[in-house]
Design a protein around this motif. Sequence first.
Motif, PDB file in Angstrom:
ATOM      1  N   LYS A 181      47.042  42.248  39.631  1.00 27.90           N
ATOM      2  CA  LYS A 181      46.832  43.783  39.788  1.00 27.90           C
ATOM      3  C   LYS A 181      48.241  44.505  39.717  1.00 27.90           C
ATOM      4  O   LYS A 181      49.133  44.014  40.371  1.00 27.90           O
ATOM      5  CB  LYS A 181      46.196  44.347  41.217  1.00 27.90           C
ATOM      6  CG  LYS A 181      45.844  45.801  41.250  1.00 27.90           C
ATOM      7  CD  LYS A 181      45.235  46.174  42.626  1.00 27.90           C
ATOM      8  CE  LYS A 181      45.226  47.817  42.541  1.00 27.90           C
ATOM      9  NZ  LYS A 181      44.908  47.983  43.821  1.00 27.90           N
TER      10      LYS A 181
ATOM     11  N   ASP B 195      40.284  44.054  38.408  1.00 29.74           N
ATOM     12  CA  ASP B 195      39.536  45.304  39.149  1.00 29.74           C
ATOM     13  C   ASP B 195      39.225  44.615  40.318  1.00 29.74           C
ATOM     14  O   ASP B 195      38.108  44.120  40.466  1.00 29.74           O
ATOM     15  CB  ASP B 195      38.724  45.975  38.244  1.00 29.74           C
ATOM     16  CG  ASP B 195      38.290  47.072  38.902  1.00 29.74           C
ATOM     17  OD1 ASP B 195      38.349  47.378  40.007  1.00 29.74           O
ATOM     18  OD2 ASP B 195      37.813  48.076  38.388  1.00 29.74           O
TER      19      ASP B 195
ATOM     20  N   SER C   8      38.026  46.460  43.054  1.00 28.87           N
ATOM     21  CA  SER C   8      37.113  46.956  43.407  1.00 28.87           C
ATOM     22  C   SER C   8      35.555  46.510  42.852  1.00 28.87           C
ATOM     23  O   SER C   8      34.780  46.286  43.665  1.00 28.87           O
ATOM     24  CB  SER C   8      37.030  48.630  43.231  1.00 28.87           C
ATOM     25  OG  SER C   8      36.930  48.862  41.826  1.00 28.87           O
ATOM     26  N   SER C   9      35.720  46.066  41.642  1.00 26.58           N
ATOM     27  CA  SER C   9      34.449  45.641  40.988  1.00 26.58           C
ATOM     28  C   SER C   9      34.366  44.206  40.614  1.00 26.58           C
ATOM     29  O   SER C   9      33.654  43.446  40.597  1.00 26.58           O
ATOM     30  CB  SER C   9      34.154  46.148  39.581  1.00 26.58           C
ATOM     31  OG  SER C   9      35.598  45.498  38.588  1.00 26.58           O
ATOM     32  N   LYS C  10      35.393  43.514  41.095  1.00 25.59           N
ATOM     33  CA  LYS C  10      35.789  41.966  41.128  1.00 25.59           C
ATOM     34  C   LYS C  10      35.535  41.477  39.675  1.00 25.59           C
ATOM     35  O   LYS C  10      34.844  40.352  39.493  1.00 25.59           O
ATOM     36  CB  LYS C  10      34.964  41.410  42.035  1.00 25.59           C
ATOM     37  CG  LYS C  10      35.093  41.790  43.623  1.00 25.59           C
ATOM     38  CD  LYS C  10      36.422  41.803  43.955  1.00 25.59           C
ATOM     39  CE  LYS C  10      36.406  41.788  45.546  1.00 25.59           C
ATOM     40  NZ  LYS C  10      37.803  42.045  45.898  1.00 25.59           N
ATOM     41  N   LYS C  11      36.015  42.367  38.800  1.00 26.43           N
ATOM     42  CA  LYS C  11      35.805  41.890  37.495  1.00 26.43           C
ATOM     43  C   LYS C  11      37.335  41.789  36.694  1.00 26.43           C
ATOM     44  O   LYS C  11      38.244  42.613  36.921  1.00 26.43           O
ATOM     45  CB  LYS C  11      35.211  42.813  36.637  1.00 26.43           C
ATOM     46  CG  LYS C  11      33.646  42.979  36.997  1.00 26.43           C
ATOM     47  CD  LYS C  11      32.796  41.709  36.284  1.00 26.43           C
ATOM     48  CE  LYS C  11      31.357  41.961  36.572  1.00 26.43           C
ATOM     49  NZ  LYS C  11      30.635  40.913  36.114  1.00 26.43           N
TER      50      LYS C  11
ATOM     51  N   GLU D  64      39.721  41.591  33.354  1.00 25.36           N
ATOM     52  CA  GLU D  64      39.777  42.531  32.131  1.00 25.36           C
ATOM     53  C   GLU D  64      38.969  41.938  30.984  1.00 25.36           C
ATOM     54  O   GLU D  64      38.855  42.701  29.856  1.00 25.36           O
ATOM     55  CB  GLU D  64      41.198  42.802  31.599  1.00 25.36           C
ATOM     56  CG  GLU D  64      42.233  41.848  31.311  1.00 25.36           C
ATOM     57  CD  GLU D  64      43.646  42.249  31.015  1.00 25.36           C
ATOM     58  OE1 GLU D  64      43.577  43.259  30.467  1.00 25.36           O
ATOM     59  OE2 GLU D  64      44.520  41.692  31.357  1.00 25.36           O
TER      60      GLU D  64
ATOM     61  N   ASP E 101      33.463  37.452  36.143  1.00 23.27           N
ATOM     62  CA  ASP E 101      33.242  37.651  37.505  1.00 23.27           C
ATOM     63  C   ASP E 101      34.323  36.903  38.206  1.00 23.27           C
ATOM     64  O   ASP E 101      34.395  35.646  38.311  1.00 23.27           O
ATOM     65  CB  ASP E 101      31.785  37.128  37.803  1.00 23.27           C
ATOM     66  CG  ASP E 101      31.577  37.433  39.568  1.00 23.27           C
ATOM     67  OD1 ASP E 101      32.754  37.939  40.174  1.00 23.27           O
ATOM     68  OD2 ASP E 101      30.671  36.688  39.770  1.00 23.27           O
TER      69      ASP E 101
END
Length: 201
Positions: A6, A31, A33-36, A38, A42
């Motif tokens: 990040k 990301d 917050s979404s645990k994704k 780019e 997952d």
Amino acid sequence: MKLYYKAGACSLSPHIVLREAGVDFSIEKVDLSSKKTEEGDDFLTINPKGQIPTLLLDDGTILTEGVAIVQYIADQKPDRQLMPEVGTLARYHALEWLNYIATELHKGFSPLFNPKAPDEFKSLMREALSKKFAYVNASLKDKNFLLGSHFSVADAYLFTVMRWAQALKFDLSALADLNAWLERVAARSAVDAALVAEGLK
């Protein structure tokens, strides 16, 4: 190798070390917050802890925890002298610094980035961190880097953390040795390249 990161977070430390070591690697933003990632993956299937930094090795092994990751990278390229040799007292001093930065500095910042943390607690944490910055400043007297004349993984980690201090407007004006050290580290080509790659400059 692939580093999941990040921008500007603690993953900047192994990112710098990868560039200092001169190894082949790629980076992929996460990301948190979404645990994704780019790429749309997952992230929890890559690192169930859901935290960065995460290093994917060439054989598919996953390595987590920044302090472990930077030691691993350094040991792949011992000629770069990013960590002192195993068994030397200098190695233990490097580990001493890595642990101090991780437990006394890095963790001290966590409440300051938490909007739910009470202001009074944040004020106490800022005061505690300021005293620790003064200790680091004193430790850098007559030294180019934390371990002496050579840049090490400890410098990469401290630089990452001190960027947070600057972002949070800590008053570092009286810490001349720390400020001179920050300028020296920022001027390194690997550090500059990592900041550019993460969109931080």
